[in-house]
Design a protein around this motif. Sequence first.
Motif, PDB file in Angstrom:
ATOM      1  N   HIS A 126      -0.735  -5.720 -33.913  1.00  0.00           N
ATOM      2  CA  HIS A 126       0.186  -5.317 -34.993  1.00  0.00           C
ATOM      3  C   HIS A 126       0.384  -6.408 -36.047  1.00  0.00           C
ATOM      4  O   HIS A 126      -0.264  -6.362 -37.087  1.00  0.00           O
TER       5      HIS A 126
ATOM      6  N   GLN B 224      -1.548   4.851 -21.027  1.00  0.00           N
ATOM      7  CA  GLN B 224      -0.849   5.607 -22.068  1.00  0.00           C
ATOM      8  C   GLN B 224      -1.621   6.806 -22.588  1.00  0.00           C
ATOM      9  O   GLN B 224      -1.146   7.495 -23.490  1.00  0.00           O
TER      10      GLN B 224
ATOM     11  N   GLU C 232       5.902  -5.873 -34.629  1.00  0.00           N
ATOM     12  CA  GLU C 232       5.417  -4.515 -34.873  1.00  0.00           C
ATOM     13  C   GLU C 232       6.465  -3.673 -35.594  1.00  0.00           C
ATOM     14  O   GLU C 232       6.134  -2.894 -36.492  1.00  0.00           O
TER      15      GLU C 232
ATOM     16  N   TRP D 154      10.516   4.851 -27.924  1.00  0.00           N
ATOM     17  CA  TRP D 154       9.245   5.406 -27.423  1.00  0.00           C
ATOM     18  C   TRP D 154       8.877   4.753 -26.081  1.00  0.00           C
ATOM     19  O   TRP D 154       8.467   5.436 -25.133  1.00  0.00           O
TER      20      TRP D 154
ATOM     21  N   HIS E 215      -4.131   0.877 -24.465  1.00  0.00           N
ATOM     22  CA  HIS E 215      -3.403   0.891 -23.181  1.00  0.00           C
ATOM     23  C   HIS E 215      -3.964   1.988 -22.290  1.00  0.00           C
ATOM     24  O   HIS E 215      -3.784   3.187 -22.587  1.00  0.00           O
TER      25      HIS E 215
ATOM     26  N   LEU F 109       9.326   2.508 -31.872  1.00  0.00           N
ATOM     27  CA  LEU F 109       8.808   1.733 -30.744  1.00  0.00           C
ATOM     28  C   LEU F 109       9.744   1.632 -29.535  1.00  0.00           C
ATOM     29  O   LEU F 109       9.354   2.004 -28.422  1.00  0.00           O
TER      30      LEU F 109
ATOM     31  N   THR G 132       6.843   5.844 -22.382  1.00  0.00           N
ATOM     32  CA  THR G 132       5.804   4.925 -21.905  1.00  0.00           C
ATOM     33  C   THR G 132       6.135   4.316 -20.549  1.00  0.00           C
ATOM     34  O   THR G 132       5.285   4.323 -19.641  1.00  0.00           O
TER      35      THR G 132
ATOM     36  N   PHE H 225       5.349  -8.177 -24.408  1.00  0.00           N
ATOM     37  CA  PHE H 225       5.874  -8.711 -25.676  1.00  0.00           C
ATOM     38  C   PHE H 225       7.101  -9.550 -25.351  1.00  0.00           C
ATOM     39  O   PHE H 225       7.614  -9.486 -24.232  1.00  0.00           O
TER      40      PHE H 225
ATOM     41  N   ASP I 133      -4.695   1.277 -30.157  1.00  0.00           N
ATOM     42  CA  ASP I 133      -3.352   1.197 -29.563  1.00  0.00           C
ATOM     43  C   ASP I 133      -2.883   2.533 -28.989  1.00  0.00           C
ATOM     44  O   ASP I 133      -1.693   2.845 -29.015  1.00  0.00           O
TER      45      ASP I 133
HETATM   46  N1  GUN Z   1       5.228  -3.337 -27.663  1.00  0.00           N
HETATM   47  C1  GUN Z   1       5.474  -3.562 -26.357  1.00  0.00           C
HETATM   48  N2  GUN Z   1       4.836  -2.674 -25.587  1.00  0.00           N
HETATM   49  C2  GUN Z   1       4.177  -1.861 -26.407  1.00  0.00           C
HETATM   50  C3  GUN Z   1       3.331  -0.742 -26.197  1.00  0.00           C
HETATM   51  O1  GUN Z   1       3.061  -0.325 -25.073  1.00  0.00           O
HETATM   52  N3  GUN Z   1       2.829  -0.148 -27.317  1.00  0.00           N
HETATM   53  C4  GUN Z   1       3.095  -0.608 -28.561  1.00  0.00           C
HETATM   54  N4  GUN Z   1       2.561   0.018 -29.608  1.00  0.00           N
HETATM   55  N5  GUN Z   1       3.894  -1.643 -28.779  1.00  0.00           N
HETATM   56  C5  GUN Z   1       4.426  -2.267 -27.724  1.00  0.00           C
END
Ligand code: GUN
Length: 446
Positions: free
Chosen positions: A282, A90, A246, A104, A87, A101, A109, A216, A333
């Motif tokens: 993932h 990021q 994930e 976070w 990303h 996640l 993020t 996602f 990632d």
């Molecule tokens: N799932 C949705 N967005 C993200 C992201 O920015 N990073 C990660 N690791 N998983 C996500």
Amino acid sequence: MPSETTIKSSSTPPNRLALRGDLLDFSAQPAWGVLDSPAVRFQPDHWLLIADGRIQGSQAAEPDESWHKVDHSGRLIMPGFVDTHVHCPQLDVIASYGTELLDWLNTYTFPAECRYADPAVAQAGAERFLDALLAHGTTAAVVFSTVHKVSAEALFAAAAERGMRLITGKVLMDRHAPAALLDDVASAERDCIDLIDRWHGQGPRGRLAYAVTPRFAPTSSAAQLAMAGALCRADASLYMQTHVAENRAEVRWVSDLFPQARSYLDVYDQLGLLHPRAVLAHGIWLDDEDRQALLRRGAQLAFCPSSNLFLGSGLFDWAAAAGTGVPVSVASDVGGGTSLSMQRNLLDAYKVQALAGQRLSAWAALHAATRGAAEGLGLTHELGHFGTNTLADVCVWDWACGPVAQARDAVAQNLHERVFAWMCLSDERNLVSSYVAGKISYHRKT
Ligand code: GUN
Ligand code: ZN
């Protein structure tokens, strides 16, 4: 210490470049656990010949004076790494403390991504990010921008300037995120079509490609995912990138949001998002039926070991994916991952496999980060190995930096032992030079 001598001849056409060093690449996928694999091509103290940015071949003999020669004898020369999931915005939140996640995303993020609405931030961020990839030995990547059209444009423009293979797209998200990061189905479709028209297949040597990019399942409505699937169906040359399975809380949330789907992956499958150019990051919490679906659709998984460990997401079962025949690449990632260095990520991958009682050879690991990734992306005609006529995305590495690594390197008894120790002990500090299509794009100052 390795010598580095640049021999210039005034009559040398600048488009003929010869790099001397220990050449390592792969002719095919090395079988798991085989340490003397015939797929490993190691050519110690050879010259890699590059003309017009393309690899012409390799030889032990010094080429004639028509070549611009750079002597890296005593160093390792490999194809540039391919990071299949990272990303751009990021970098600002890499190494953020204390969350899994979903927290976070909300805590670190999303606020960082809001700043990319500003074209100046997006441009500076894209340039800084691509230069950072090159300074870590990554010469091609599949990249998330933000929801803002300008952030994808900035990445395409910066990659075009650098001549890099870049696959990216505007992030799709129309729910469950701050208002400043939301689009809607109609505007997102317009933005995608416009970006595809302007950038897909464009750039120097056509090295830019568009990826339809639903973040996602939780942040896109079913209508938006269906729109994304329709874009993919309309043009099979488009890539698709997203996240899947994930984190356990994320998986539960998806089953609440899409009760009609058999699994998280099935949400994407039902809406036409799984195909041979789909890269799903993932895939920790998948089952056998999911893996069969990935195989049927020809989609690939990006294993993100440092991110999976850092965010406490879980241990990816590479052997199960490989056993099913699903292509697996390795990705940083960042910023969930803690380093852009592919060696650091491969080392984390080795440790994750070790916890499952499996052993990841240096060959399987380095293949996944070079030729294997290129294969998954349909790009072996262009990059990932030293085959004739591929573009010369090439990195030169020190075998060992510092007394511990040097002492370890000195006692290695065979090639796998030496390369495995390199993979475990090296990082971006070992990088001497990166070339993109034969053009120097990073050179270490000291
Ligand atoms: N799932 C949705 N967005 C993200 C992201 O920015 N990073 C990660 N690791 N998983 C996500
Ligand atoms: Zn990600």
